[in-house]
Every structure is written in structure tokens, then in C-alpha cells.
Design an enzyme around this catalytic site. Sequence first.
Site, PDB file in Angstrom:
ATOM      1  N   PHE A  18       0.806  -1.216   0.000  1.00  0.00           N
ATOM      2  CA  PHE A  18       0.000   0.000   0.000  1.00  0.00           C
ATOM      3  C   PHE A  18       0.842   1.270   0.000  1.00  0.00           C
ATOM      4  CE2 PHE A  18      -2.681  -3.256   2.043  1.00  0.00           C
ATOM      5  CZ  PHE A  18      -3.667  -3.299   1.076  1.00  0.00           C
TER       6      PHE A  18
ATOM      7  N   ASP B  37      -7.475   6.940  10.678  1.00  0.00           N
ATOM      8  CA  ASP B  37      -6.972   5.821   9.873  1.00  0.00           C
ATOM      9  C   ASP B  37      -5.455   5.946   9.706  1.00  0.00           C
ATOM     10  OD1 ASP B  37      -6.949   3.434   8.519  1.00  0.00           O
ATOM     11  OD2 ASP B  37      -8.171   4.085   6.822  1.00  0.00           O
TER      12      ASP B  37
HETATM   13  C1  GRE Z   1      -6.442   0.983   6.008  1.00  0.00           C
HETATM   14  O1  GRE Z   1      -6.004   0.350   6.962  1.00  0.00           O
HETATM   15  O2  GRE Z   1      -7.524   1.535   6.096  1.00  0.00           O
HETATM   16  C2  GRE Z   1      -5.649   1.094   4.757  1.00  0.00           C
HETATM   17  C3  GRE Z   1      -4.743   0.087   4.451  1.00  0.00           C
HETATM   18  C4  GRE Z   1      -4.009   0.205   3.287  1.00  0.00           C
HETATM   19  C5  GRE Z   1      -4.178   1.303   2.453  1.00  0.00           C
HETATM   20  C6  GRE Z   1      -5.077   2.264   2.764  1.00  0.00           C
HETATM   21  C7  GRE Z   1      -5.819   2.177   3.922  1.00  0.00           C
HETATM   22  O3  GRE Z   1      -4.606  -0.968   5.260  1.00  0.00           O
HETATM   23  O4  GRE Z   1      -6.714   3.122   4.226  1.00  0.00           O
HETATM   24 ZN    ZN Z   2      -7.768   1.329   8.361  1.00  0.00          ZN
END
Ligand code: GRE
Ligand code: ZN
Length: 327
Positions: A23, A286
Site C-alpha cells: 500500500f 486511519d
Molecule cells: C487501512 O487500513 O484503512 C488502509 C490500508 C491500506 C491502504 C489504505 C488504507 O490498510 O486506508
Molecule cells: Zn484502516
Amino acid sequence: MKGKIAFEEHMAIPETLEDTRAFAGDSGKWDDFTRQILDMGDERLEIMDKTGIEFTILSNNAPGVQGIRDVDQAVEVARKANDAMAEAVARHPDRYAAFAALPMHNSDVASEELTRCVKELGFKGAMVNGFQQTGQEDDVLYLDETELRPFWGTVSELDVPFYLHPRMQLPSRAPIYDGHPWLKSSPWGFAVETSIHSLRMCGSGMFDDYPNLKIIIGHLGEHIPYDLWRIDARMAFSRREYRGNRPLGEYFLDHFYITTSGNFQDPAFKCCLDVVGVDRMFFCADYPFENMEDAADWYDATEVVSGEVKLRIGRTNAIELFDLDLD
Ligand code: GRE
Ligand code: ZN
């Protein structure tokens, strides 16, 4: 606003850290992510101070335990992540609580770890990252499936909220994304996966079995509030194998709680407020996938809510839902 509470805020242990690498993409952010997601000390607390976030409920990163097919290994990693969070909570009880990471391969292992976390470690509930991978490469277990029903009995008995967090679909189950991998994760696919999972739960009868279950979803409701009316309207025509006793919308409104994690915009926030109401809405950031600054700057400035309502969504609703020892 000072005193905000946020609870889609992630940590990692070395065993789950690599899950997050994909990510970070090619944005050059991997070093920052690594440092931030492993840290439950000074850097995180400083950013919380700066952004008016007084208190955070920590959770393990995604897919984490849900991506570990072997049950023994999953149990071990869940325990390790939970013990790491418990340590951080013990160091900073006035700033942190925690959600349990859970192996969801069967009701026994899931119930056992949740019970340990709630009863022995004082955790505030669980966060599970979508379906559990099990057995063979493409085997998955969704949380509404009958074999997990006894687990929901445990959640009901412990009476703690359960956060359903996104994860990505497995390639074998999502050919529609072929050739468009960017579409698969947080820009869109996360919400598709998590909304379908939530709707499966509504249509499974689990809320008839356990009427006190409380399910939290993030990202301003993973697209569901926008379409809730249409779901029920269309189900008047077709509801094959729908196993709820009541219309789907009633389950959603009675059992689901929505956070602002990763979705800092007025139009969708207004829609959620209109559909689920002030009592069901909560501030979250987040971190570290989002900056706490972006979350807090938007929430502090938004004119969609003010005064008492801003305080409830930013703070007091969470104190009530999690029975937090804060004023
Ligand atoms: C999240 O945990 O919400 C998350 C990821 C990876 C990329 C974007 C994201 O785990 O918001
Ligand atoms: Zn998250």
C-alpha cells in the site's frame, strides 16, 4: 476541537508489517510507514497532541491475521499483536485502548482470543480485516457463515463492539479488476469488499440470533448509506435466500456504527448523518494510512456539525460506545 477520540488507528508487529508494503506503492513512503506503524510511543503521541486527539483505540494492520491461512500461526500472530498493544496501553492508559486482532478460522479460536483480550487485557472490542483466509490457497471464510455463529454468541455475551475493517479481494475471486490493480485497494475495492461483507451479515440472520451485536465500519460507511434506500426498495422484488426476519435497512440502522476514517469530506458526511443519525457517527483518522492532521483539520473546520453535535461525534459517542474511563 480538543479531546477527540479516534479508533481506526493501526499498529503493526514485524510479523504483519510486510502486509502494508504494497500500500506504500511507489510513493516513497515506505520508510515513513514503517516507522509510524511500528511506533506506539513518542511520534504517535506527539501527532495526537498536535491534532487534538486525546485518545486512540489501537488495532493491527490489514490483512494481518486474516491473511494467515494456517490456524496455529494465525493464533500465535494474533496473540503477539494483542500483547504488543496491551503493553502500549499499560504504558499510556490515559491515551490508548485496544481492539483485539482475531484468528477467524473457527469459532473456538476466535472466541478464545477475544475472551482473553477483553477479560484479561481489558480490550474494548475487536477489529477484523474482512474475510479469513484458511486451508487451501483460495479458501475464504466470511464472518456471516454459519460455522462462525457461535463466535457471535461470544461477542454478544461479552457485549463489545466489533470493527469490520477492509481488505483486498483475492485475485482468484476478483477478475473484474484484471488490468486495473489501482482500483482494487483503498480507492474503491476496499469499500466494495467491506460493503458486500456488511450486507451479507445483515442478510444472514445473525442479528436475529444476537440482537445486541454492534458492528462498526469506517470510511463513511463503505458506500452503504448512499444506497440503503435502494437496497430495500429493490429487495421488495427479489430476496432469494435472504435470511433476515426484517428488512435489511432495519438491521443496518440498528446494528451498524460509522466512522469518518479516511473519508474527510462534507457531502458523504452529510449523507451518513441524514441516513444513520448523530448517535451512530464517530470521528476516526486511519493513521498511518491517513495523516491525523488531514482528519482533524477537516473535522475541526467542517460546518456540517457544530457545538454539542461536533462534540458527540468527535468524542462522547465513543466514550459511551466503549465505556471509556474519560470525562
Ligand atoms: C487501512 O487500513 O484503512 C488502509 C490500508 C491500506 C491502504 C489504505 C488504507 O490498510 O486506508
Ligand atoms: Zn484502516
